[in-house]
Design a protein around this motif. Structure first.
Motif, PDB file in Angstrom:
ATOM      1  N   UNK A  14     -79.765 -87.251 -63.340  1.00  0.00           N
ATOM      2  CA  UNK A  14     -80.756 -86.522 -62.538  1.00  0.00           C
ATOM      3  C   UNK A  14     -82.135 -87.172 -62.675  1.00  0.00           C
ATOM      4  N   UNK A  15     -82.484 -87.599 -63.876  1.00  0.00           N
ATOM      5  CA  UNK A  15     -83.769 -88.277 -64.078  1.00  0.00           C
ATOM      6  C   UNK A  15     -83.797 -89.607 -63.334  1.00  0.00           C
ATOM      7  N   UNK A  16     -82.693 -90.349 -63.349  1.00  0.00           N
ATOM      8  CA  UNK A  16     -82.628 -91.606 -62.614  1.00  0.00           C
ATOM      9  C   UNK A  16     -82.798 -91.372 -61.116  1.00  0.00           C
ATOM     10  N   UNK A  17     -82.149 -90.361 -60.591  1.00  0.00           N
ATOM     11  CA  UNK A  17     -82.254 -90.057 -59.164  1.00  0.00           C
ATOM     12  C   UNK A  17     -83.676 -89.630 -58.783  1.00  0.00           C
ATOM     13  N   UNK A  18     -84.335 -88.857 -59.648  1.00  0.00           N
ATOM     14  CA  UNK A  18     -85.719 -88.465 -59.369  1.00  0.00           C
ATOM     15  C   UNK A  18     -86.633 -89.690 -59.334  1.00  0.00           C
ATOM     16  N   UNK A  19     -86.441 -90.613 -60.262  1.00  0.00           N
ATOM     17  CA  UNK A  19     -87.240 -91.835 -60.282  1.00  0.00           C
ATOM     18  C   UNK A  19     -87.007 -92.671 -59.032  1.00  0.00           C
ATOM     19  N   UNK A  20     -85.756 -92.770 -58.596  1.00  0.00           N
ATOM     20  CA  UNK A  20     -85.450 -93.526 -57.385  1.00  0.00           C
ATOM     21  C   UNK A  20     -86.046 -92.856 -56.155  1.00  0.00           C
ATOM     22  N   UNK A  21     -86.128 -91.544 -56.145  1.00  0.00           N
ATOM     23  CA  UNK A  21     -86.670 -90.821 -54.995  1.00  0.00           C
ATOM     24  C   UNK A  21     -88.175 -91.020 -54.881  1.00  0.00           C
ATOM     25  N   UNK A  22     -88.867 -91.267 -55.982  1.00  0.00           N
ATOM     26  CA  UNK A  22     -90.321 -91.464 -55.942  1.00  0.00           C
ATOM     27  C   UNK A  22     -90.693 -92.818 -55.362  1.00  0.00           C
ATOM     28  N   UNK A  23     -89.880 -93.814 -55.555  1.00  0.00           N
ATOM     29  CA  UNK A  23     -90.205 -95.177 -55.123  1.00  0.00           C
ATOM     30  C   UNK A  23     -90.446 -95.262 -53.619  1.00  0.00           C
ATOM     31  N   UNK A  25     -91.554 -93.048 -51.577  1.00  0.00           N
ATOM     32  CA  UNK A  25     -92.808 -92.394 -51.221  1.00  0.00           C
ATOM     33  C   UNK A  25     -93.987 -93.305 -51.498  1.00  0.00           C
ATOM     34  N   UNK A  26     -93.975 -93.964 -52.630  1.00  0.00           N
ATOM     35  CA  UNK A  26     -95.058 -94.891 -52.967  1.00  0.00           C
ATOM     36  C   UNK A  26     -95.043 -96.061 -52.003  1.00  0.00           C
ATOM     37  N   UNK A  27     -93.868 -96.587 -51.714  1.00  0.00           N
ATOM     38  CA  UNK A  27     -93.748 -97.716 -50.791  1.00  0.00           C
ATOM     39  C   UNK A  27     -94.199 -97.319 -49.395  1.00  0.00           C
ATOM     40  N   UNK A  28     -93.868 -96.102 -48.955  1.00  0.00           N
ATOM     41  CA  UNK A  28     -94.263 -95.640 -47.624  1.00  0.00           C
ATOM     42  C   UNK A  28     -95.782 -95.547 -47.528  1.00  0.00           C
ATOM     43  N   UNK A  30     -97.957 -97.340 -49.271  1.00  0.00           N
ATOM     44  CA  UNK A  30     -98.473 -98.702 -49.251  1.00  0.00           C
ATOM     45  C   UNK A  30     -98.259 -99.342 -47.893  1.00  0.00           C
ATOM     46  N   UNK A  31     -97.083 -99.108 -47.295  1.00  0.00           N
ATOM     47  CA  UNK A  31     -96.801 -99.668 -45.978  1.00  0.00           C
ATOM     48  C   UNK A  31     -97.720 -99.073 -44.924  1.00  0.00           C
ATOM     49  N   UNK A  32     -97.993 -97.770 -45.009  1.00  0.00           N
ATOM     50  CA  UNK A  32     -98.887 -97.132 -44.044  1.00  0.00           C
ATOM     51  C   UNK A  32    -100.297 -97.692 -44.188  1.00  0.00           C
ATOM     52  N   UNK A  33    -100.748 -97.860 -45.408  1.00  0.00           N
ATOM     53  CA  UNK A  33    -102.078 -98.419 -45.630  1.00  0.00           C
ATOM     54  C   UNK A  33    -102.143 -99.850 -45.129  1.00  0.00           C
ATOM     55  N   UNK A  34    -101.111-100.630 -45.387  1.00  0.00           N
ATOM     56  CA  UNK A  34    -101.064-102.015 -44.934  1.00  0.00           C
ATOM     57  C   UNK A  34    -101.105-102.083 -43.402  1.00  0.00           C
ATOM     58  N   UNK A  35    -100.361-101.216 -42.746  1.00  0.00           N
ATOM     59  CA  UNK A  35    -100.333-101.197 -41.282  1.00  0.00           C
ATOM     60  C   UNK A  35    -101.699-100.806 -40.722  1.00  0.00           C
ATOM     61  N   UNK A  36    -102.311 -99.790 -41.311  1.00  0.00           N
ATOM     62  CA  UNK A  36    -103.632 -99.359 -40.850  1.00  0.00           C
ATOM     63  C   UNK A  36    -104.661-100.469 -41.028  1.00  0.00           C
ATOM     64  N   UNK A  37    -104.630-101.117 -42.177  1.00  0.00           N
ATOM     65  CA  UNK A  37    -105.557-102.216 -42.437  1.00  0.00           C
ATOM     66  C   UNK A  37    -105.310-103.371 -41.473  1.00  0.00           C
TER      67      UNK A  37
END
Length: 58
Positions: A14-23, A25-28, A30-37
């Motif tokens: 369960x802890x592994x799955x929670x960690x994988x689920x956060x990645x 969101x962080x990537x999204x 960063x991608x949104x900021x990169x696209x806006x920039x």
């Protein structure tokens, strides 16, 4: 399988799955900021490229 071992494995997975689920969101974010920039830089570049330039005197 002993219940305590099963529970420990469940918590670990369960802890592994929670960690994988956060990645993503962080990537999204960063991608949104990169696209806006990127689009902002394109807009600035187009404004600079289309500025009227003074005609050279003959």
């Amino acid at each position: 399988m002993h219940p305590d071992i099963h529970l420990a494995l469940h918590h670990s997975r369960a802890a592994e799955l929670r960690d994988e689920a956060r990645v993503p969101l962080v990537r999204a974010r960063k991608d949104a900021l990169r696209a806006r920039l990127g689009w902002t830089l394109i807009e600035v570049g187009l404004k600079l490229a289309t500025q009227p330039r003074p005609l050279p005197a003959h």
